[in-house]
Scaffold this active site. Sequence first.
Site, PDB file in Angstrom:
ATOM      1  N   HIS A   1      32.907  74.488  71.960  1.00 44.92           N
ATOM      2  CA  HIS A   1      33.411  75.797  72.364  1.00 44.92           C
ATOM      3  C   HIS A   1      33.862  75.771  73.827  1.00 44.92           C
ATOM      4  CE1 HIS A   1      33.658  80.186  72.297  1.00 44.92           C
ATOM      5  NE2 HIS A   1      33.180  80.132  73.513  1.00 44.92           N
TER       6      HIS A   1
ATOM      7  N   GLU B   1      40.659  76.114  55.965  1.00 51.02           N
ATOM      8  CA  GLU B   1      39.901  75.219  56.851  1.00 51.02           C
ATOM      9  C   GLU B   1      38.878  74.382  56.082  1.00 51.02           C
ATOM     10  OE1 GLU B   1      38.017  77.654  59.861  1.00 51.02           O
ATOM     11  OE2 GLU B   1      37.766  79.291  58.454  1.00 51.02           O
TER      12      GLU B   1
ATOM     13  N   ASP C   1      38.015  72.969  61.948  1.00 52.08           N
ATOM     14  CA  ASP C   1      37.058  72.772  60.857  1.00 52.08           C
ATOM     15  C   ASP C   1      37.647  71.913  59.742  1.00 52.08           C
ATOM     16  OD1 ASP C   1      34.569  73.795  61.549  1.00 52.08           O
ATOM     17  OD2 ASP C   1      35.170  75.854  61.165  1.00 52.08           O
TER      18      ASP C   1
ATOM     19  N   CYS D   1      46.452  77.867  63.394  1.00 49.40           N
ATOM     20  CA  CYS D   1      45.798  78.519  64.534  1.00 49.40           C
ATOM     21  C   CYS D   1      44.726  77.634  65.161  1.00 49.40           C
ATOM     22  CB  CYS D   1      45.192  79.865  64.128  1.00 49.40           C
ATOM     23  SG  CYS D   1      43.826  79.719  62.962  1.00 49.40           S
TER      24      CYS D   1
END
Length: 550
Positions: free
Chosen positions: A197, A438, A462, A509
Site C-alpha cells: 500500500h 481481478e 490482485d 485500474c
Amino acid sequence: MYMKRKHNMTQEYKGKSVYKGIALGPVVVFQKNDVQVKREKITDAEGEIARMQDAVRASQEQLQKLYDKAVKEVGEASAAIFEVHQMMLEDEDYQDAICNMIRNEMVNAEYAVAVTGDNFAEMFASMDDDYMQARSADIRDISNRLVQNLSGHAPVDMNDMEPSIIVADDLSPSETVQMDKDKILGFVTVHGSTNSHTAILARMMNIPALIGVPVELDALQNGMQAVVDGFAGTFVVEPSKEVCEQTKARMAEEAEKQQLLQQMKGQETVTKDGRQVHLYANIGSVSDIASVLDNDAEGIGLFRSEFLYLGKTDFPTEEEQFNAYKQALQLMAGKKVIIRTLDIGADKQVDYFNLGQEDNPAMGYRAIRICLKQPEIFKTQLRALLRAAVYGNLSVMYPMITSTEEVEQIFAIVEEVRAELDAAGIPYKMPEQGVMIETPAAVMISDELAEMVDFFSIGTNDLTQYTLAIDRQNAKLDDFYNAHHKAILRMIRMVVENAHKCGKWAGICGELGADLELTDAFMEMGVDELSVAPSMVLKVRKNIREYTAN
C-alpha cells in the site's frame, strides 16, 4: 548495518525503489506504538509522579489536537472518541492506581502506567455491559500514549511537522491514510514490498519511495537531513554539502521535466490514428481530487471507498458516506466517478470488522465476500451511493468477483435498497454497474459476466498475485513477481475481447495501467480506459498520443 550517531557523518543505504523521484529534507521516524517497558527501581517516587503528570498534560494536548483535526475532517460524532480518551486520562481512579503503585512498589512511571493500563483494560473487558467492554481498547490506547510520552517516543504530529521524509519499519494502510499528504517528501521503509500500500501511495503522490532499506530506526533522530534517491535506490543520511548541491540540481532538472509534461494539459487523449481513449485517475479519498483536477484527468476510474472505514473506531454512517460521495461527484462536475465498493481485508485490516486472524488473508474473507456475508454493511454503502448518484456521473464497481451467482446476489441486494428508498420517498438514481476483473475465475467467465454488467475494470495488482500464486506483500518474492508475464497480458486481451463482443467497455485500474512500457500493448489490445495515479496521467497521455496502429 548499524549507524552510529556522529555529526556530519554521512551514511548511505541501498534499498529497492518503488517510485523514481528525488527529495532532500529532514527525517521523521514513524515509530509504532509498541514501546518496550521495563520494570526499574526508583528512589524518588514524587519525581516519578511529577513525570507522569507531565506526560498526562502532553497526552491531553495531543488528544485535543487530534479532536480538532477530526472535527474538521470527519465531523463531531467520529471525533468524539478523542474526547472520551481525554476524560479517561483525567479519571481519578486510574491516576490514583498509577501513583499508588509508584509509591508502594518504588517503580518507574512507565511500568506503573503499563501495568495499571493492563489491569483496567482487563476489568473493562470482563464486564457484561457492551459499552464498558468497548472501553477496554480505549484504556490500552491512552496507556500506550502515556508510556510513549514518558519514554520520549511521543507520536510525531504529522500536521504540525514541516515537510519531511517519513522513515518507518513498515506502514499499514490505516497509518498512511491519517497522514497529511502535503507534509511528506518521501517514504523510506525497512520492510515492505514493491506492491504494498505504501508503494501505491507513493506512486499516487508522485514522491520518491524506497523499501528494504537496512537502517536502524533507533539510530536516526527526527530532524536529521537526508536524501531519498528513487533513481539510484539510495537513502543518504547527513549528506555532505556537495551531495546536497547535486541533489538540488537534480530536483530542479526533474521539476523542468514536469514542466514540459504540463504541455499535455488540455490535450485530448487520442492516438495518432484517431482512437479516443478515456484516461482517468485512481484516488484514495475526497482530498485527492485536487490532484486529479490538477493533472487534468478526465474522471476518476477508481475511488477506493475503504478510506471511509480505515483509521476509525466504528463503521461510517450512511450520512458520512453519502456526504463524501456527493462531494466527490460535485467536485468532478459531471465527469465520470467510478466508486469501488469497500475492499477491506487482506492488507487493509480494520479492528471493528472483527475479521479475525487468517493464514492467508489475501485469499480470505475480504471485499465483496464481506458484503455478501454481512449485507447490512453493504446496504448502508449502497444506499449512500444510490442517493449520491443524483449529484453527478456515478458508476459503481464491485471487487473480487469469481462467479455469476455473486453478481446475481449483488443485484438482488441493490433491488432491496431501491425498494427501501422508493418506500421512504428518498431521491436516488441508478448508477452504471460494473465488476472488477481481478481473479482468474472472473477472466475465464468474462464472456458470461459481460452480458450481466455495464463495464469491466481490470485490477491488475490482485490479478497478477492470484495468477502467479505470489503474495504481493511478500518482499522475498519480488524477484518472482513479473507483472509483464505473458499469462497476465493474454488475460487482459481476453477480457477486453469478451467485453467488446457484448458491446461493453473494458478498462484497467491496477498499477499496470500506468506502466509506460505497456501503453502500446494496451492500445493494440483495444483497452478503452486506463485509470492511473494522478501523477501519471500526463505521462500516459503523452504515450497514448504518440501511439499509432501498425
